[in-house]
Design an enzyme around this catalytic site. Structure first.
Site, PDB file in Angstrom:
ATOM      1  N   LYS A  67     -38.625  20.325 -82.216  1.00  0.00           N
ATOM      2  CA  LYS A  67     -39.468  19.277 -82.790  1.00  0.00           C
ATOM      3  C   LYS A  67     -40.119  19.670 -84.113  1.00  0.00           C
ATOM      4  O   LYS A  67     -40.464  18.794 -84.911  1.00  0.00           O
ATOM      5  CB  LYS A  67     -40.546  18.858 -81.788  1.00  0.00           C
ATOM      6  CG  LYS A  67     -39.985  18.116 -80.577  1.00  0.00           C
ATOM      7  CD  LYS A  67     -41.107  17.630 -79.669  1.00  0.00           C
ATOM      8  CE  LYS A  67     -40.578  16.813 -78.510  1.00  0.00           C
ATOM      9  NZ  LYS A  67     -41.663  16.260 -77.667  1.00  0.00           N
ATOM     10  N   ASP A 104     -43.853   9.991 -79.726  1.00  0.00           N
ATOM     11  CA  ASP A 104     -44.698  10.446 -78.623  1.00  0.00           C
ATOM     12  C   ASP A 104     -46.118   9.891 -78.748  1.00  0.00           C
ATOM     13  O   ASP A 104     -46.719   9.468 -77.752  1.00  0.00           O
ATOM     14  CB  ASP A 104     -44.757  11.979 -78.582  1.00  0.00           C
ATOM     15  CG  ASP A 104     -43.489  12.602 -78.030  1.00  0.00           C
ATOM     16  OD1 ASP A 104     -42.793  11.935 -77.232  1.00  0.00           O
ATOM     17  OD2 ASP A 104     -43.186  13.755 -78.391  1.00  0.00           O
TER      18      ASP A 104
END
Length: 275
Positions: A67, A104
């Site tokens: 990420k 997210d």
């Protein structure tokens, strides 16, 4: 007709529910020309993998440990991704650019909103990893007061306070030995690995608020089960996965899945099949 491709990358990746969720969305939307796969890719292999992708690729989902490693490989990232230095979505544009985003944070907010949590006066975060920084970014938008982060080391505590300063959140930190205190907060977000909160199950208060435990397998965790027994409002990792996946589907296809029931049911079925 050539298929339009997408996939989730990470290591380990076998456990990922992303293919199940994205394929369920494609089926609901009638996107028969779309495929979604998974690839075991670590940080060392990531540059070569991305460089080798052809024009048939629409996007990528990223899980740990990619990420942050992906950011230098991109042509740009969204403000949300920049705020937490974390990209979980890459979209390939028609003109060949690779753009990073983070679903997210809005996924957390959407999941909480779905359960009626849109504003809180204070909150607690258990843990201090990448998901914890996304939790702080979400809390920056809905928490009017202090956020207490319960962590295991002084270094982690300093990191969480720094994230708070960057994100505009009033963060104080406390040692993990005091984590039971977190459970009295109106909103608790548990971002820790499996097993880390099991010892807190006996400390759930008589009238708990909302617990968002980002784990989904095994589920329910002992803490989540105790929370439900006490009548608290409970969200799990599958709630986050579904909401962030909906946003990824939108980014990669330009289409919005309808009611989330089909994606959630597909995820629940996949989890049941594992046990």
């Amino acid at each position: 007709m050539s298929r339009i491709r997408a996939a989730v990358l990470g290591s380990p990746i076998e456990h990922s529910l992303s293919p199940v969720l994205h394929r369920a969305a494609y089926q609901e939307l009638g996107l028969d020309d779309r495929s979604y796969d998974r690839f075991e890719i670590d940080e060392a292999a990531l540059p070569g993998f991305i460089a080798g992708l052809g024009p048939e690729w629409a996007g990528l989902s990223l899980t740990m440990p990619l990420k942050r490693a992906v950011i230098p490989l991109l042509d740009g990232i969204s403000d949300t991704a920049a705020s937490v230095e974390t990209v979980n979505t890459v979209v390939f544009t028609e003109d060949g650019r690779k753009l990073g985003d983070n679903t997210d944070v809005p996924g957390l907010l959407a999941a909480l909103s779905e359960r009626g949590v849109e504003k809180v006066e204070s909150a607690a975060v258990l843990g201090a990893g990448a998901t914890a920084s996304s939790a702080l970014a979400a809390l920056a938008r809905i928490c009017s007061g202090q956020v207490t982060a319960y962590v295991r080391s002084a270094d982690r505590a300093a990191e969480m306070r720094e994230w708070g300063e960057r994100l505009g959140v009033d963060v104080r930190t406390a040692d993990w030995s005091r984590a039971a205190e977190a459970l009295s907060a109106p909103l608790v977000i548990a971002t820790t690995p499996a097993g880390a909160t099991d010892g807190l199950a006996g400390a759930v208060p008589a009238a708990p608020g909302t617990l968002f435990d980002v784990l989904y397998d095994p589920w329910p965790t002992p803490l989540a089960a105790a929370w439900t027994q006490r009548g608290g409002n409970l969200l799990g990792g599958l709630d986050l996965l579904v909401h962030q996946a909906v946003l990824q589907v939108e980014l990669m296809t330009g289409r919005t899945p309808g009611p989330l029931a089909a994606m959630r049911a597909a995820g629940e079925a996949a989890l049941r099949a594992r046990h």
